[in-house]
Motif scaffolding. Structure first.
Motif, mmCIF file in Angstrom:
data_model
loop_
_atom_site.group_PDB
_atom_site.id
_atom_site.type_symbol
_atom_site.label_atom_id
_atom_site.label_comp_id
_atom_site.label_asym_id
_atom_site.label_seq_id
_atom_site.Cartn_x
_atom_site.Cartn_y
_atom_site.Cartn_z
ATOM 1 N N GLU A 86 -5.682 66.522 -23.310
ATOM 2 C CA GLU A 86 -6.391 67.609 -23.997
ATOM 3 C C GLU A 86 -7.723 67.903 -23.322
ATOM 4 O O GLU A 86 -8.097 69.072 -23.148
ATOM 5 C CB GLU A 86 -6.610 67.240 -25.476
ATOM 6 N N MET A 87 -8.452 66.846 -22.952
ATOM 7 C CA MET A 87 -9.742 67.061 -22.295
ATOM 8 C C MET A 87 -9.565 67.710 -20.931
ATOM 9 O O MET A 87 -10.354 68.559 -20.511
ATOM 10 C CB MET A 87 -10.508 65.739 -22.173
ATOM 11 N N TYR A 92 -12.333 69.043 -18.228
ATOM 12 C CA TYR A 92 -13.161 67.843 -18.055
ATOM 13 C C TYR A 92 -12.597 66.923 -16.965
ATOM 14 O O TYR A 92 -11.374 66.811 -16.802
ATOM 15 C CB TYR A 92 -13.261 67.063 -19.372
ATOM 16 N N ASP A 93 -13.510 66.276 -16.234
ATOM 17 C CA ASP A 93 -13.143 65.295 -15.204
ATOM 18 C C ASP A 93 -13.027 63.933 -15.884
ATOM 19 O O ASP A 93 -14.015 63.214 -16.062
ATOM 20 C CB ASP A 93 -14.223 65.270 -14.120
ATOM 21 N N VAL A 94 -11.810 63.597 -16.308
ATOM 22 C CA VAL A 94 -11.575 62.353 -17.037
ATOM 23 C C VAL A 94 -10.346 61.670 -16.448
ATOM 24 O O VAL A 94 -9.378 62.327 -16.070
ATOM 25 C CB VAL A 94 -11.421 62.629 -18.559
ATOM 26 N N LEU A 155 -13.724 60.675 -28.055
ATOM 27 C CA LEU A 155 -13.364 59.992 -29.302
ATOM 28 C C LEU A 155 -12.999 60.986 -30.402
ATOM 29 O O LEU A 155 -12.099 60.727 -31.217
ATOM 30 C CB LEU A 155 -14.514 59.083 -29.749
ATOM 31 N N GLN A 156 -13.656 62.150 -30.413
ATOM 32 C CA GLN A 156 -13.286 63.183 -31.392
ATOM 33 C C GLN A 156 -11.904 63.745 -31.069
ATOM 34 O O GLN A 156 -11.090 63.991 -31.971
ATOM 35 C CB GLN A 156 -14.336 64.289 -31.388
ATOM 36 N N THR A 157 -11.612 63.888 -29.778
ATOM 37 C CA THR A 157 -10.281 64.362 -29.360
ATOM 38 C C THR A 157 -9.221 63.323 -29.716
ATOM 39 O O THR A 157 -8.126 63.662 -30.192
ATOM 40 C CB THR A 157 -10.269 64.633 -27.839
ATOM 41 N N LEU A 158 -9.562 62.034 -29.500
ATOM 42 C CA LEU A 158 -8.635 60.955 -29.840
ATOM 43 C C LEU A 158 -8.372 60.933 -31.347
ATOM 44 O O LEU A 158 -7.224 60.797 -31.785
ATOM 45 C CB LEU A 158 -9.214 59.615 -29.378
#
Length: 612
Positions: A86-87, A92-94, A155-158
């Motif tokens: 999702e990120m 986002y670079d994750v 953490l909000q996405t999780l």
């Protein structure tokens, strides 16, 4: 607090655990050891419901992190991977992958620099919502706050990926990741948050600058002191994290007092640190390993001392201390005072033998002392010459024995060529010197203001021939690439006889625990978390080779005399008694295994799950 008898059962299957630390795949401090060594026991209990979260720094991650490729990431169905996908959709670079340590845990790493364009807003939010000011031009604070913002988003996405009754426990270590906590609570993210301070930031600064830190603790004006040390932002982040967490924890009973007076919150739990003892267990080999690595230390000692004078290595004990260079906090001052007193006792006693004491720490230096390097190089040439003579004499002696009718031993000197005799004499002549062996192995940037050197000069503990305690100050960490030792730190520890760590300020203290894990006796203090834990939980700890110097409510002189007596009693042991002591140390090391100590962490997680 009692030592648990066995590993705890896994928690309820509806809980996920995310452990957030700056040191994930990033070896920058002592907490790296805590996190990394705990991984196998945590994976055993939580299995695929466990994930670590940390900052992505390409250079550090390169050697420790194995990222999943796009295909692997697309096939994973767990919430950790779902949140990463999702990120990534949002640009986002994750990174998701595996930390290449025992246990191979799942790891999410986020590049903090991608949030730098939003730093102005991040800093503004921290100020307006939480009263945390951030100066310009402090890149570490910028990294910390950028990562905190991105960790919050992950953490909000999780949390959005999780399907009830599944719940998420987020465990943050230290202020450097705690910056995300106040925002997560303000935005009412459905997480159960645990925050651990391993040492309050202000406490460490105060202890370094106040010899009566513990007596003055309850009188500290935290805000004024934080400004005085120019650490106000970090201290305010730490306080916000402590107050924002559902469960606030620290690592020892000693740091509980710090938390009460400096952070204004009583910790809910104490989480003692352990080690993955299996890493060190060498079955019946550990005595052989001690001999093997002691022989390598012998090589160093011969090169360092025998150029000036010699002594019997079989009657020499190797003692050491190591760690961050904090002269007062780490107890280097107390150790040196006790060594000076021990030196005098040994000189007066008439006992045989010597003590070589190593100080292994990190200080700015220009280079290794050329005299030390040259001595080692010439000794290696002496060794090569002796081996060549040995081979020549061996071959000729064997031939003479086979050919001779005479049973007497021939003149061995006649079997050596004049070339080798001359080379032997010249090499020794060029090596021997009347100078004293140097106390320090490197050329320091600021030699004149070094506390260790100033003490040994003032006490004349400078490796005189008559000194029974010799000092080797090595202002760099031991590593296999070091031309002086050429071995791992753990191997060096195994080769020594005793570790000395009588700290004045030590929230936990891994160095004595690492000794115990390798079957080496250790001295700690009752002002270290480890020493305090041992006194409360390990009966007859001296029989197990763990000695605790009393420093609470004792004068410096009283503690120095107690430490001197401990060292004196150790010197008096014979070889058989030392072997028995090492056996006792090694056989009791399992007390400190993470498999036994993980229960404290799981109790904290259970408590967090009960709190909303």
């Amino acid at each position: 607090m009692q030592v648990p008898a066995a590993a705890p059962a896994p928690l309820a299957p509806d809980a996920l655990l995310v452990e957030v630390a700056w040191e994930v795949c990033n070896q920058v401090g002592g907490i790296y050891t805590v996190i990394r060594s705990k991984v196998p026991a945590t994976v055993q209990g939580w299995e695929d419901r466990y994930c670590l979260l940390g900052p992505y720094f390409a250079q550090q991650a390169q050697s420790e992190f194995e990222p999943y490729d796009d295909y692997q990431l697309s096939t994973l169905s767990d919430p950790f991977a779902g949140a990463v996908r999702e990120m990534r959709k949002l640009g986002y670079d994750v990174h998701l992958g595996v930390w290449l340590v025992t246990g191979r845990p799942r790891v999410v790493l986020i590049n903090p620099y991608q949030a730098y364009p939003q730093l102005g807003q991040i800093k503004s939010d921290l100020w307006h919502h939480h009263g945390i000011p951030t100066p310009d031009h402090d890149d570490l604070l910028h990294q910390v706050e950028a990562f905190g913002h991105l960790a919050k988003i992950y953490l909000q996405t999780l949390a959005a990926e999780v399907v009830p009754p599944q719940r998420v426990v987020a465990h943050f270590h230290e202020w450097m990741t705690g910056v995300a906590i106040p925002a997560l609570r303000r935005e009412q993210t459905p997480l159960h948050i645990v925050f651990t301070t391993h040492a309050t930031l202000l406490g460490r600064y105060l202890a370094m600058n106040d010899p009566n830190f513990y007596e003055h603790l309850m009188l500290v004006d935290w805000e004024a002191e934080a400004k005085r040390f120019n650490i106000e932002t970090a201290v305010r982040i730490e306080r916000a994290a402590a107050h924002g967490s559902h469960v606030f924890t620290t690592v020892s009973e000693l740091t509980v007092r710090e938390c009460i007076y400096l952070l204004d919150r009583i910790p809910d739990a104490v989480l003692p640190n352990g080690l993955n003892i299996e890493r060190f267990v060498a079955l019946h080999e550990f005595q052989n390993l001690h001999q093997q690595y002691k022989a390598k230390i012998h090589e160093f000692v011969m090169a360092h001392f025998f150029q000036s004078y010699s002594f019997d290595l079989d009657k020499t004990l190797y003692l050491f201390t190591s760690g961050r260079y904090e002269y007062h906090n780490k107890g280097f001052d107390l150790t040196l005072e006790a060594l000076a007193r021990l030196n005098y006792r040994l000189q007066q006693s008439g006992l045989e033998g010597n003590v070589v004491m190593f100080f292994i720490t990190k200080r700015p230096f220009h280079s290794i002392n050329p005299q030390v390097l040259q001595s080692r190089a010439i000794l290696e040439e002496v060794q090569e010459t002796c081996e060549a003579i040995e081979r020549q004499v061996g071959e000729r002696l064997f031939y003479a024995a086979a050919a001779s009718q005479d049973h007497r031993l021939p003149d061995l000197s006649s079997m050596v060529d004049d070339y080798w005799k001359l080379r032997y004499r010249r090499t020794l002549q060029s090596w021997k010197t009347t100078n004293l062996p140097p106390v320090i192995t490197h050329n320091l940037v600021d030699d004149a203001n070094d506390d260790i050197l100033n003490f040994v000069r003032g006490a004349n503990l400078v490796n005189n021939r008559h000194d029974r305690v010799k000092i080797v100050y090595h202002p760099d960490f031991v590593s296999p690439t070091s031309p002086l030792f050429g071995m791992e730190y753990g191997q060096f520890v195994r080769g020594c006889h005793l570790g000395i760590f009588p700290s004045y300020y030590e929230p936990w203290g891994y160095t004595p625990l690492e000794c115990v894990a390798r079957g080496v006796p250790a001295i700690t203090s009752d002002l270290s978390g480890f020493g305090d834990y041992v006194m409360q939980n390990v009966p007859q700890h001296e029989d197990k080779g763990i000695f605790v110097v009393q420093r609470q409510e004792k004068s410096f002189d009283e503690s120095a005399e107690e430490l001197t007596e401990m060292l004196w009693q150790f010197v008096l042991l014979n070889r058989r008694e030392r072997i028995m002591q090492r056996n006792n140390v090694e056989s009791n090391a399992e007390i400190f295994d993470w498999k036994n100590l993980r229960v404290y962490y799981d109790r904290a997680y259970t408590l967090a799950l009960e709190r909303q």
